[in-house]
Design a protein around this motif. Structure first.
Motif, PDB file in Angstrom:
ATOM      1  N   PHE A 157     -12.442 -24.801 -48.596  1.00 22.05           N
ATOM      2  CA  PHE A 157     -11.121 -24.318 -49.006  1.00 22.05           C
ATOM      3  C   PHE A 157     -11.178 -22.876 -49.500  1.00 22.05           C
ATOM      4  O   PHE A 157     -10.191 -22.139 -49.391  1.00 22.05           O
TER       5      PHE A 157
ATOM      6  N   HIS B 177     -10.225 -20.553 -46.902  1.00 19.32           N
ATOM      7  CA  HIS B 177      -8.833 -20.529 -46.475  1.00 19.32           C
ATOM      8  C   HIS B 177      -8.224 -19.172 -46.859  1.00 19.32           C
ATOM      9  O   HIS B 177      -8.583 -18.599 -47.889  1.00 19.32           O
TER      10      HIS B 177
ATOM     11  N   ALA C 235      -6.680 -19.646 -40.491  1.00 23.58           N
ATOM     12  CA  ALA C 235      -6.609 -21.045 -40.944  1.00 23.58           C
ATOM     13  C   ALA C 235      -6.874 -22.025 -39.811  1.00 23.58           C
ATOM     14  O   ALA C 235      -7.467 -23.078 -40.017  1.00 23.58           O
TER      15      ALA C 235
ATOM     16  N   TYR D  51     -10.352 -23.430 -39.485  1.00 26.86           N
ATOM     17  CA  TYR D  51     -10.915 -24.300 -40.489  1.00 26.86           C
ATOM     18  C   TYR D  51     -10.277 -25.685 -40.506  1.00 26.86           C
ATOM     19  O   TYR D  51     -10.900 -26.660 -40.884  1.00 26.86           O
ATOM     20  N   PHE D  52      -9.024 -25.755 -40.130  1.00 27.59           N
ATOM     21  CA  PHE D  52      -8.317 -27.014 -40.288  1.00 27.59           C
ATOM     22  C   PHE D  52      -7.614 -27.445 -39.008  1.00 27.59           C
ATOM     23  O   PHE D  52      -6.476 -27.888 -39.023  1.00 27.59           O
TER      24      PHE D  52
END
Length: 314
Positions: free
Chosen positions: A161, A164, A309, A312-313
């Motif tokens: 995180f 992020h 982002a 990462y997700f």
């Protein structure tokens, strides 16, 4: 941790410190001196203000000591100094890493004091009784891998995180200034970044019972491990352990290998990148063409602010 340290530091150091050093001639002659001395004079060993200050001093001095001792040993006896010729190695980088770490450690310390103070006050699940039965010994031994697994899970998600866009620039980007790190980069974080990644260690003591000396030993191990994964020497070729090679990949390519000890969570989260001959082959790891390609890819990632982002997700 400081339940152990204060137990010995109070009678051998802090009783004298608060009784004599704070009553020095310089302090006595200052404007605030007499009032401060009157206040400090009421500080018994179980006084919360005294414990807070004592813990802060212990954690700061201990942090500086373990960081400098371990990082210096690694730098002079393990670290491959040829890596300082890498094009992404910064001018005066060792000095910058040292300045960053030494100035950040007091910030880490003051943020972590409430956790340690809670331990001293008896709010954690740390226990002091030495193991006596076979069950006690089995539990003590089993608690070590459980500690590593729990904290690795926490650090993985916190670290991820921190990459992020919302958190990377203000907090974590400072640590990624060291694209080709030395052991001195191990603690060169923004203070809040370093604190957040330490939270799983403190939280563990409030959730799962652990022998206090084992807990202290794990904290020493954590600091040593943190230095070793920044030393640039790839002794361990493992697909299970998040080794120095894995963490080198993290610094070079940013979006991979967020784990601290194991690759399990990276594999589960789709962020695992296996080290290659770029790291393991001594000839390739120092090849200027390889360095040029690494620099090009690192610059490309930096050009995208290092933190899209969707990477990462997704």
């Amino acid at each position: 941790m400081d339940t152990v340290l204060l137990e010995y530091a109070d009678p051998y150091f802090f009783d004298s410190f608060y009784g004599k050093i704070l009553s020095s001639q310089l302090l006595s002659n200052s404007t605030l001196g007499p009032k401060l001395l009157e206040t400090v004079g009421t500080w018994t060993p179980d006084n919360t203000y005294r414990q807070f200050l004592s813990i802060f001093i212990l954690v700061t001095l201990g942090g500086w000591f373990f960081y400098l001792a371990t990082a210096c040993f690694s730098y002079y006896f393990i670290y491959d100094h040829d890596m300082m010729k890498h094009p992404k190695f910064l001018k005066n980088q060792v000095r910058l890493e040292l300045e960053c770490a030494l100035s950040s450690i007091p910030g880490f310390s003051v943020l972590t004091v409430p956790w340690f103070l809670g331990e001293v006050k008896g709010y954690s699940l740390l226990y002091a009784d030495s193991p006596k039965t076979m069950y006690d010994w089995v539990y003590l031994i089993a608690s070590l891998p459980v500690f590593l697994f729990f904290t690795d899970m926490g650090i993985y998600w916190i670290h991820r995180f921190l990459h992020h866009p919302l958190f990377y620039k203000p907090l974590h980007k400072l640590h990624h200034k060291w694209i080709v790190p030395t052991p001195f980069a191990s603690h060169a974080f923004h203070p809040l970044d370093g604190y957040l990644q330490s939270v799983p260690y403190h939280l563990y003591a409030y959730l799962i019972p652990m022998y206090k000396w084992s807990y202290l030993g794990m904290f020493v191990f954590v600091n040593i491990w943190t230095v070793l994964i920044h030393d640039g020497e790839f002794f361990l070729h493992s697909d299970f352990i998040n080794s120095t090679a894995h963490h080198t990949v993290h610094h070079l390519y940013f979006n991979y290998n967020y784990g601290q000890y194991f690759t399990f969570w990276d594999k589960l989260g789709g962020s695992h990148r296996r080290p290659t001959s770029e790291q393991y082959d001594k000839t390739l790891s120092k090849d200027v063409k390889v360095w040029a390609q690494q620099s090009k890819e690192a610059d490309s990632i930096e050009g995208e602010d290092s933190v899209k982002a969707k990477k990462y997700f997704n």
